[in-house]
Design a protein around this motif. Structure first.
Motif, short mmCIF file in Angstrom:
data_model
loop_
_atom_site.label_atom_id
_atom_site.label_comp_id
_atom_site.label_asym_id
_atom_site.label_seq_id
_atom_site.Cartn_x
_atom_site.Cartn_y
_atom_site.Cartn_z
N ASN A 20 -58.54 -11.77 -33.53
CA ASN A 20 -57.70 -11.96 -34.71
C ASN A 20 -57.05 -13.34 -34.63
O ASN A 20 -55.93 -13.49 -34.17
CB ASN A 20 -56.63 -10.86 -34.78
N ILE A 21 -57.79 -14.34 -35.08
CA ILE A 21 -57.30 -15.71 -35.05
C ILE A 21 -57.00 -16.15 -36.48
O ILE A 21 -57.93 -16.38 -37.27
CB ILE A 21 -58.33 -16.66 -34.42
N PRO A 22 -55.73 -16.22 -36.87
CA PRO A 22 -55.38 -16.62 -38.24
C PRO A 22 -56.00 -17.96 -38.61
O PRO A 22 -55.97 -18.92 -37.84
CB PRO A 22 -53.84 -16.71 -38.20
N GLY A 23 -56.61 -17.99 -39.77
CA GLY A 23 -57.23 -19.23 -40.24
C GLY A 23 -58.61 -19.47 -39.67
O GLY A 23 -59.25 -20.47 -40.01
N GLN A 24 -59.10 -18.54 -38.81
CA GLN A 24 -60.44 -18.71 -38.23
C GLN A 24 -61.28 -17.44 -38.29
O GLN A 24 -62.40 -17.46 -38.79
CB GLN A 24 -60.31 -19.18 -36.77
N THR A 25 -60.75 -16.33 -37.77
CA THR A 25 -61.54 -15.10 -37.72
C THR A 25 -60.82 -13.90 -38.33
O THR A 25 -61.31 -12.79 -38.24
CB THR A 25 -61.91 -14.75 -36.27
N GLN A 26 -59.68 -14.13 -38.93
CA GLN A 26 -58.88 -13.00 -39.45
C GLN A 26 -59.41 -12.52 -40.80
O GLN A 26 -59.28 -13.19 -41.81
CB GLN A 26 -57.41 -13.40 -39.58
N THR A 27 -60.03 -11.34 -40.80
CA THR A 27 -60.52 -10.72 -42.03
C THR A 27 -59.44 -9.83 -42.63
O THR A 27 -58.37 -9.64 -42.03
CB THR A 27 -61.78 -9.91 -41.75
N ILE A 28 -59.71 -9.23 -43.78
CA ILE A 28 -58.71 -8.40 -44.44
C ILE A 28 -58.27 -7.22 -43.57
O ILE A 28 -57.06 -6.99 -43.42
CB ILE A 28 -59.24 -7.90 -45.81
N PRO A 29 -59.19 -6.42 -43.01
CA PRO A 29 -58.73 -5.30 -42.18
C PRO A 29 -57.86 -5.73 -41.00
O PRO A 29 -56.87 -5.08 -40.68
CB PRO A 29 -60.05 -4.67 -41.70
N LEU A 30 -58.23 -6.83 -40.36
CA LEU A 30 -57.42 -7.34 -39.25
C LEU A 30 -56.06 -7.80 -39.73
O LEU A 30 -55.04 -7.53 -39.09
CB LEU A 30 -58.15 -8.48 -38.55
N ALA A 31 -56.04 -8.50 -40.86
CA ALA A 31 -54.78 -8.99 -41.41
C ALA A 31 -53.86 -7.84 -41.78
O ALA A 31 -52.64 -7.91 -41.57
CB ALA A 31 -55.05 -9.88 -42.63
N ILE A 32 -54.42 -6.76 -42.32
CA ILE A 32 -53.61 -5.59 -42.68
C ILE A 32 -53.01 -4.96 -41.44
O ILE A 32 -51.81 -4.65 -41.39
CB ILE A 32 -54.47 -4.56 -43.45
N TYR A 33 -53.84 -4.75 -40.43
CA TYR A 33 -53.38 -4.10 -39.20
C TYR A 33 -52.24 -4.88 -38.55
O TYR A 33 -51.19 -4.32 -38.19
CB TYR A 33 -54.54 -3.95 -38.22
N PHE A 34 -52.43 -6.18 -38.39
CA PHE A 34 -51.42 -6.98 -37.71
C PHE A 34 -50.21 -7.26 -38.60
O PHE A 34 -49.11 -7.51 -38.07
CB PHE A 34 -52.04 -8.28 -37.19
#
Length: 223
Positions: free
Chosen positions: A172-186
């Motif tokens: 979960n790297i913001p601006g690089q690998t963060q997708t919607i599901p990851l962004a929601i979880y974190f």
């Protein structure tokens, strides 16, 4: 505010990952499903079980398997490392994870669609001198198209919502690998409910719109 979102990167990345994953599973799934729908050979059951295994395995198990494959000490990872390529913790790793989990849905839908096509049409075309490629694109594919479309939609939705395997291989790297599901979880983990609600609304509305359009398209095609 509920619909305030300052960083649209997760949305754009998720769409990019899902589109590429669907393209890959289509290119791989259509020929494999066409072949296995019509051919019988020793070990076919084992091949089909392997192709559909990601459908029942926990995403964390799939992610761990991919980690062992493309990690620095993995079978493929060592080869790529010698070429100066690293997939782990990049958005391409997210594409790989989404492709693996979405593939069984495309494969099963396409195989069922190809099996539903009456072989007599193909046999008649062969007697008239048509080649296999022409038969596939002018007879088999158009007749199986509704089932293939269903597979495309299911694969896209699954790729768009992939979480577990993506987290393990892409992180979960913001601006690089963060997708919607990851962004929601974190976002939920950080107490940022506004962002979480907005992303949930976006992915829900988008997925609903895609499914609604496909259902309407199928209904119009039927009548």
């Amino acid at each position: 505010m509920f619909f305030q979102l300052t960083d649209w990167f997760p949305v754009l990345l998720s769409l990019r990952v899902a589109i590429i994953a669907v393209f890959v599973v289509t290119c791989l799934g259509l020929p494999l499903s066409r072949l296995l729908a019509r051919r019988e050979f020793y070990g076919k059951d084992l091949v089909e079980a392997a192709l559909t295994l990601p459908m029942v395995l926990p995403p964390s198990v799939i992610g761990y398997g991919l980690l062992m494959l493309i990690g620095k000490n993995g079978l493929l990872g060592r080869v790529l490392s010698e070429l100066g390529i690293s997939l782990i913790f990049t958005w391409w790793a997210a594409v790989l994870a989404s492709t693996v989990v979405a593939f069984p849905l495309m494969y099963q839908s396409a195989k069922a669609a190809f099996k539903s096509v009456d072989e007599n049409y193909e046999k008649a075309a062969r007697t008239l001198g048509a080649g296999e490629w022409r038969i596939f694109f002018t007879i088999t594919l158009p007749l199986a198209w509704p089932g293939i479309i269903a597979g495309l939609v299911l694969s896209f939705a699954r790729a768009l919502g992939e979480f577990g395997a993506t987290l393990m291989v892409a992180g979960n790297i913001p601006g690089q690998t963060q997708t919607i599901p990851l962004a929601i979880y974190f976002a939920v983990d950080a107490g940022d409910n506004a962002t979480a609600k907005t992303l949930v609304a976006i992915i829900t509305v988008f997925s609903f719109a895609v499914i609604f359009w496909v259902n309407r398209w199928a209904k119009r095609r039927k009548y």
